[in-house]
Design an enzyme around this catalytic site. Structure first.
Site, PDB file in Angstrom:
ATOM      1  N   GLY A 119       0.793  -1.218   0.000  1.00 27.77           N
ATOM      2  CA  GLY A 119       0.000   0.000   0.000  1.00 27.77           C
ATOM      3  C   GLY A 119       0.825   1.268   0.000  1.00 27.77           C
ATOM      4  N   HIS A 120       0.164   2.381  -0.246  1.00 28.47           N
ATOM      5  CA  HIS A 120       0.824   3.678  -0.393  1.00 28.47           C
ATOM      6  C   HIS A 120       1.573   4.096   0.869  1.00 28.47           C
ATOM      7  CE1 HIS A 120      -2.218   5.830   2.039  1.00 28.47           C
ATOM      8  NE2 HIS A 120      -3.092   5.045   1.447  1.00 28.47           N
TER       9      HIS A 120
END
Length: 332
Positions: free
Chosen positions: A242-243
């Site tokens: 994820g970011h």
């Protein structure tokens, strides 16, 4: 087809030959499936029992082997049979796909892109404006590299991979088919007027040297700043990162595992298959997360956690044992 004598293979492995065989070795194979001209491996004592029924003429084994090879068969004793196996596989590895021309005429390369010496670009690939690609990079057909990315020397990018704008890949990396680097992070917020509002993802991805990313895996760009993978990380197929997550050096993530946003992994962290890590979690150096676990709290360095929710592995095993006893007693 290449074939080798046992001596020629041992010259590479630098082990100790026990027994002898006159067979030429034509390929490596697992114990159960090997033929009389193939070499196999015994990386653990629990697999010794399969040697008696195997047809392999040679096995690479650890130094604590407790059985004899038998007639016209041999062992090559080494310190680490699993590591030696990688050398044998490399010896028999077939050549990679052939490029008849270095830059295929159907590849689209922006005039502002910089391509290093010895780099090869396959059919149908796209390289956008201001991309910088180092020396001896291999880009297989139908790869997309968008604006202002950089790729380090000796990196290999397999077909279908997409590297979105402003992302940076180090040297000696391998990106397997259809992996995506720099897709938007999953960012939305409720809004009374619009339902859900997309949060712009304006960061990028920075990948260190010697990183390998498996097929169909995704590394999302940061909402701001960067999602970072340190040197030597190995990411399996079908993994989600994820970011704004930060991975230290030499982390391993097995298939179907995932990190939510802003997860921090220390150096040498190992994540088992299908494990899930909650957002904003920190996992310390050399910690291990068991397969299928769900991590909802920080994990100390060196700790092994297991279960859903994940707890100390020893506690998880005790809990499972108690539950098993309770079920047995209830069924009496």
């Amino acid at each position: 087809m290449n074939s080798f004598s046992i001596k020629e293979i041992n010259d590479i492995l630098q082990g100790e030959i026990i027994g002898n065989t006159t067979c030429k070795i034509t390929a490596p194979e697992q114990l159960e499936a090997a033929t009389e001209t193939e070499i196999s491996f015994i990386g653990s004592k629990k697999y010794e029992k399969f040697w008696a029924t195997s047809k392999a003429c040679v096995a690479v084994v650890n130094q604590d082997i407790s059985i004899e090879p038998g007639e016209n068969r041999a062992f090559i004793k080494v310190k680490n049979a699993d590591l030696a196996m990688s050398q044998v596989l490399e010896l028999f590895a077939p050549a990679p796909p052939v490029f008849e021309v270095a830059i295929h005429p159907t590849a689209i390369i922006d005039k502002s892109a910089s391509i290093g010496n010895g780099t090869r670009v396959g059919a149908g690939s796209y390289i956008g404006p201001n991309v910088t690609i180092g020396e001896n990079v291999t880009i297989y057909p139908n790869v997309t590299i968008l604006d202002e990315c950089s790729i380090g020397k000796n990196t290999v990018i397999w077909s279908g991979a997409v590297i979105r704008e402003r992302c940076h890949i180090g040297a000696h990396c391998i990106l397997h088919p259809n992996c995506t680097i720099g897709a938007d992070g999953f960012g939305f917020r409720p809004c009374p007027e619009k339902g859900l509002v997309k949060i712009p993802q304006i960061g990028n991805v920075i990948i260190g040297n010697g990183v390998e990313i498996g097929a169909n895996s995704t590394v999302d760009r940061g909402k701001f700043s960067s999602t970072v993978l340190g040197d030597g990380c190995k990411i399996d197929n079908l993994v989600q990162i994820g970011h704004n997550s930060k991975l230290g050096k030499f982390c391993i993530m097995a298939g179907n595992s995932g990190l939510a946003g802003s997860v921090t992994l220390g150096n040498g962290v190992m994540i088992g298959g299908s494990a899930s890590i909650k957002d904003h979690i920190t996992i310390g150096d050399r910690a291990m997360v068991g397969a299928g676990s769900g991590v909802a709290a920080d994990v100390e360095a060196g700790k092994v956690v297991l279960g859903y929710p994940a707890v100390d592995a020893r506690d998880a095993l005790k809990q499972w044992a108690i539950l098993k006893r309770l079920v047995k007693e209830s069924n009496k």
